[in-house]
Design a protein around this motif. Structure first.
Motif, PDB file in Angstrom:
ATOM      1  N   ARG A 285       0.939  -1.171  -0.019  1.00  7.44           N
ATOM      2  CA  ARG A 285      -0.112   0.068  -0.170  1.00  7.44           C
ATOM      3  C   ARG A 285       0.858   1.212   0.085  1.00  7.44           C
ATOM      4  NH1 ARG A 285      -2.262  -3.361   3.578  1.00  7.44           N
ATOM      5  NH2 ARG A 285      -1.627  -2.489   5.271  1.00  7.44           N
ATOM      6  N   GLY A 286       1.875   1.262  -0.878  1.00  9.92           N
ATOM      7  CA  GLY A 286       2.861   2.309  -1.110  1.00  9.92           C
ATOM      8  C   GLY A 286       3.960   2.717   0.267  1.00  9.92           C
ATOM      9  N   PHE A 287       3.882   1.757   1.146  1.00  8.04           N
ATOM     10  CA  PHE A 287       4.989   1.768   2.028  1.00  8.04           C
ATOM     11  C   PHE A 287       5.874   0.759   1.908  1.00  8.04           C
ATOM     12  CE2 PHE A 287       1.149   3.321   4.385  1.00  8.04           C
ATOM     13  CZ  PHE A 287       1.270   4.812   4.421  1.00  8.04           C
TER      14      PHE A 287
ATOM     15  N   GLU B 230      12.038  -6.635  10.430  1.00  3.14           N
ATOM     16  CA  GLU B 230      11.688  -5.829  11.605  1.00  3.14           C
ATOM     17  C   GLU B 230      10.366  -6.171  12.339  1.00  3.14           C
ATOM     18  OE1 GLU B 230      11.216  -0.905  12.296  1.00  3.14           O
ATOM     19  OE2 GLU B 230      12.012  -1.649  10.404  1.00  3.14           O
ATOM     20  N   VAL B 231       9.318  -6.369  11.277  1.00  2.00           N
ATOM     21  CA  VAL B 231       8.062  -6.718  11.890  1.00  2.00           C
ATOM     22  C   VAL B 231       8.193  -8.067  12.698  1.00  2.00           C
ATOM     23  CG1 VAL B 231       5.729  -7.460  11.327  1.00  2.00           C
ATOM     24  CG2 VAL B 231       6.881  -5.712  10.012  1.00  2.00           C
ATOM     25  N   GLU B 232       8.884  -9.094  12.131  1.00  2.05           N
ATOM     26  CA  GLU B 232       9.451 -10.196  12.861  1.00  2.05           C
ATOM     27  C   GLU B 232      10.016 -10.160  14.188  1.00  2.05           C
ATOM     28  OE1 GLU B 232       9.786 -13.063   8.772  1.00  2.05           O
ATOM     29  OE2 GLU B 232      11.590 -12.369   9.886  1.00  2.05           O
ATOM     30  N   ALA B 233      10.905  -9.209  14.042  1.00  2.00           N
ATOM     31  CA  ALA B 233      11.666  -8.963  15.388  1.00  2.00           C
ATOM     32  C   ALA B 233      10.797  -8.568  16.595  1.00  2.00           C
ATOM     33  CB  ALA B 233      12.735  -8.215  15.127  1.00  2.00           C
TER      34      ALA B 233
ATOM     35  N   GLU C 137      -4.270  -9.938  21.048  1.00  2.87           N
ATOM     36  CA  GLU C 137      -3.369  -9.062  22.051  1.00  2.87           C
ATOM     37  C   GLU C 137      -1.889  -9.088  21.158  1.00  2.87           C
ATOM     38  OE1 GLU C 137      -0.049  -8.443  24.858  1.00  2.87           O
ATOM     39  OE2 GLU C 137      -2.239  -7.598  24.575  1.00  2.87           O
ATOM     40  N   LEU C 138      -1.379  -9.911  20.461  1.00  6.17           N
ATOM     41  CA  LEU C 138      -0.314 -10.122  19.850  1.00  6.17           C
ATOM     42  C   LEU C 138      -0.339  -8.933  18.782  1.00  6.17           C
ATOM     43  CD1 LEU C 138       2.290 -11.406  19.450  1.00  6.17           C
ATOM     44  CD2 LEU C 138       1.512 -13.075  17.875  1.00  6.17           C
ATOM     45  N   ARG C 139      -1.562  -8.383  18.057  1.00 11.46           N
ATOM     46  CA  ARG C 139      -1.511  -7.302  17.035  1.00 11.46           C
ATOM     47  C   ARG C 139      -1.466  -6.065  17.753  1.00 11.46           C
ATOM     48  NH1 ARG C 139      -5.544  -6.352  14.095  1.00 11.46           N
ATOM     49  NH2 ARG C 139      -4.484  -5.239  12.357  1.00 11.46           N
ATOM     50  N   ARG C 140      -2.194  -6.058  18.972  1.00 13.56           N
ATOM     51  CA  ARG C 140      -1.861  -4.565  19.794  1.00 13.56           C
ATOM     52  C   ARG C 140      -0.714  -4.608  20.311  1.00 13.56           C
ATOM     53  NH1 ARG C 140      -6.794  -6.855  21.433  1.00 13.56           N
ATOM     54  NH2 ARG C 140      -6.030  -8.202  23.271  1.00 13.56           N
ATOM     55  N   PHE C 141       0.170  -5.624  20.723  1.00 14.13           N
ATOM     56  CA  PHE C 141       1.407  -5.486  21.150  1.00 14.13           C
ATOM     57  C   PHE C 141       2.449  -5.285  19.937  1.00 14.13           C
ATOM     58  CE2 PHE C 141       5.694  -7.451  21.370  1.00 14.13           C
ATOM     59  CZ  PHE C 141       6.287  -7.251  22.468  1.00 14.13           C
ATOM     60  N   ALA C 142       2.134  -5.517  18.733  1.00 15.20           N
ATOM     61  CA  ALA C 142       3.063  -4.937  17.559  1.00 15.20           C
ATOM     62  C   ALA C 142       2.419  -3.521  17.437  1.00 15.20           C
ATOM     63  CB  ALA C 142       2.591  -5.874  16.495  1.00 15.20           C
TER      64      ALA C 142
ATOM     65  N   MET D 190       2.647  -1.412   9.448  1.00 13.56           N
ATOM     66  CA  MET D 190       3.527  -2.475   9.532  1.00 13.56           C
ATOM     67  C   MET D 190       2.867  -3.575  10.599  1.00 13.56           C
ATOM     68  SD  MET D 190       7.206  -0.670  10.045  1.00 13.56           S
ATOM     69  CE  MET D 190       8.245  -2.318   9.754  1.00 13.56           C
ATOM     70  N   VAL D 191       1.857  -3.267  11.114  1.00 14.47           N
ATOM     71  CA  VAL D 191       1.115  -4.653  11.865  1.00 14.47           C
ATOM     72  C   VAL D 191       0.373  -5.241  10.958  1.00 14.47           C
ATOM     73  CG1 VAL D 191      -0.695  -4.875  13.444  1.00 14.47           C
ATOM     74  CG2 VAL D 191       0.626  -2.672  13.698  1.00 14.47           C
ATOM     75  N   PRO D 192       0.634  -6.824  11.271  1.00  8.01           N
ATOM     76  CA  PRO D 192       0.173  -7.579  10.435  1.00  8.01           C
ATOM     77  C   PRO D 192      -1.579  -7.742  10.198  1.00  8.01           C
ATOM     78  CG  PRO D 192       1.914  -8.742  11.281  1.00  8.01           C
ATOM     79  CD  PRO D 192       1.462  -7.222  12.021  1.00  8.01           C
ATOM     80  N   SER D 193      -1.936  -7.887   9.133  1.00 13.56           N
ATOM     81  CA  SER D 193      -3.395  -7.667   9.005  1.00 13.56           C
ATOM     82  C   SER D 193      -4.018  -9.065   9.673  1.00 13.56           C
ATOM     83  CB  SER D 193      -3.817  -7.700   7.747  1.00 13.56           C
ATOM     84  OG  SER D 193      -3.450  -6.533   6.935  1.00 13.56           O
TER      85      SER D 193
END
Length: 109
Positions: free
Chosen positions: A14-16, A22-25, A77-82, A90-93
Protein backbone atom coordinates in the motif's frame (compact mmCIF):
# COMPACT_ATOMS: atom_id res chain seq x y z
CA UNK A 1 20.45 -7.53 -17.67
CA UNK A 2 17.11 -8.50 -16.15
CA UNK A 3 15.86 -7.28 -12.76
CA UNK A 4 14.08 -10.17 -11.05
CA UNK A 5 13.35 -8.56 -7.68
CA UNK A 6 15.01 -7.64 -4.41
CA UNK A 7 17.28 -10.03 -2.57
CA UNK A 8 16.57 -8.52 0.84
CA UNK A 9 13.29 -8.77 2.71
CA UNK A 10 12.02 -5.29 1.95
CA UNK A 11 8.55 -5.25 0.43
CA UNK A 12 6.13 -2.56 -0.62
CA UNK A 13 2.57 -2.73 0.69
CA UNK A 14 0.00 0.00 0.00
CA UNK A 15 2.81 2.41 -0.90
CA UNK A 16 4.91 1.80 2.22
CA UNK A 17 8.30 0.08 2.24
CA UNK A 18 8.43 -2.53 4.97
CA UNK A 19 11.29 -4.66 6.25
CA UNK A 20 9.71 -8.02 7.08
CA UNK A 21 12.54 -8.80 9.50
CA UNK A 22 11.69 -5.73 11.55
CA UNK A 23 8.08 -6.87 11.97
CA UNK A 24 9.26 -10.40 12.81
CA UNK A 25 11.68 -9.06 15.44
CA UNK A 26 8.92 -7.14 17.24
CA UNK A 27 6.52 -10.09 17.27
CA UNK A 28 9.28 -12.44 18.44
CA UNK A 29 9.78 -10.25 21.55
CA UNK A 30 6.28 -11.17 22.78
CA UNK A 31 6.56 -13.71 25.59
CA UNK A 32 3.97 -16.06 24.08
CA UNK A 33 5.80 -16.46 20.76
CA UNK A 34 8.55 -18.96 20.02
CA UNK A 35 9.05 -18.47 16.26
CA UNK A 36 7.59 -16.09 13.70
CA UNK A 37 7.60 -15.50 9.97
CA UNK A 38 5.95 -12.56 8.22
CA UNK A 39 5.02 -12.65 4.54
CA UNK A 40 3.05 -10.59 2.06
CA UNK A 41 -0.10 -12.31 0.81
CA UNK A 42 -2.11 -11.19 -2.18
CA UNK A 43 -5.29 -13.26 -1.99
CA UNK A 44 -7.12 -10.81 -4.26
CA UNK A 45 -5.21 -9.16 -7.12
CA UNK A 46 -3.84 -5.80 -5.98
CA UNK A 47 -4.71 -6.35 -2.30
CA UNK A 48 -1.34 -7.02 -0.64
CA UNK A 49 -1.39 -7.62 3.12
CA UNK A 50 1.07 -8.61 5.81
CA UNK A 51 0.39 -11.96 7.44
CA UNK A 52 2.32 -13.25 10.46
CA UNK A 53 2.72 -16.98 11.06
CA UNK A 54 3.60 -17.63 14.70
CA UNK A 55 4.48 -20.67 16.79
CA UNK A 56 3.49 -20.41 20.46
CA UNK A 57 6.23 -20.57 23.08
CA UNK A 58 6.58 -23.80 25.05
CA UNK A 59 3.73 -24.14 27.51
CA UNK A 60 1.51 -21.69 25.60
CA UNK A 61 -1.46 -23.01 23.65
CA UNK A 62 -3.20 -21.56 20.62
CA UNK A 63 -6.32 -19.48 21.19
CA UNK A 64 -9.36 -21.78 21.29
CA UNK A 65 -7.28 -24.92 21.84
CA UNK A 66 -8.30 -27.19 24.68
CA UNK A 67 -4.81 -28.11 25.89
CA UNK A 68 -5.20 -27.49 29.61
CA UNK A 69 -5.20 -24.47 31.84
CA UNK A 70 -1.89 -22.93 30.73
CA UNK A 71 -1.37 -19.54 29.09
CA UNK A 72 -3.02 -18.92 25.73
CA UNK A 73 -1.61 -17.06 22.72
CA UNK A 74 -4.18 -14.35 21.96
CA UNK A 75 -3.73 -13.10 18.38
CA UNK A 76 -5.60 -9.87 19.14
CA UNK A 77 -3.21 -9.15 21.99
CA UNK A 78 -0.27 -9.95 19.71
CA UNK A 79 -1.51 -7.42 17.11
CA UNK A 80 -2.00 -4.80 19.89
CA UNK A 81 1.53 -5.53 21.13
CA UNK A 82 2.90 -4.96 17.61
CA UNK A 83 0.84 -1.77 17.28
CA UNK A 84 2.48 -0.29 20.37
CA UNK A 85 5.89 -0.47 18.68
CA UNK A 86 5.24 -0.43 14.94
CA UNK A 87 3.38 2.07 12.77
CA UNK A 88 -0.10 0.86 11.77
CA UNK A 89 0.95 0.01 8.20
CA UNK A 90 3.51 -2.48 9.59
CA UNK A 91 1.10 -4.35 11.89
CA UNK A 92 0.11 -7.65 10.24
CA UNK A 93 -3.49 -7.79 9.03
CA UNK A 94 -3.73 -11.39 10.17
CA UNK A 95 -1.91 -13.67 12.58
CA UNK A 96 -1.97 -17.41 11.93
CA UNK A 97 -0.94 -19.73 14.76
CA UNK A 98 0.92 -22.89 13.68
CA UNK A 99 2.30 -25.84 15.61
CA UNK A 100 5.63 -25.51 13.77
CA UNK A 101 6.95 -23.44 10.89
CA UNK A 102 7.50 -25.55 7.77
CA UNK A 103 11.23 -25.86 7.04
CA UNK A 104 13.26 -27.37 4.21
CA UNK A 105 15.81 -30.09 4.83
CA UNK A 106 18.41 -27.31 5.23
CA UNK A 107 16.37 -25.62 7.94
CA UNK A 108 15.17 -22.74 5.78
CA UNK A 109 11.60 -21.48 5.90
Amino acid sequence: MEFVGRVDQQVKVRGFRIELGEVEAVLARHGSVSRVAVVVREDRPGDRRLVAYVVPAEGVSAEGASMGAGPVLDVGELRRFAGEVLPEFMVPSAVVVLGVLPLTGNGKL
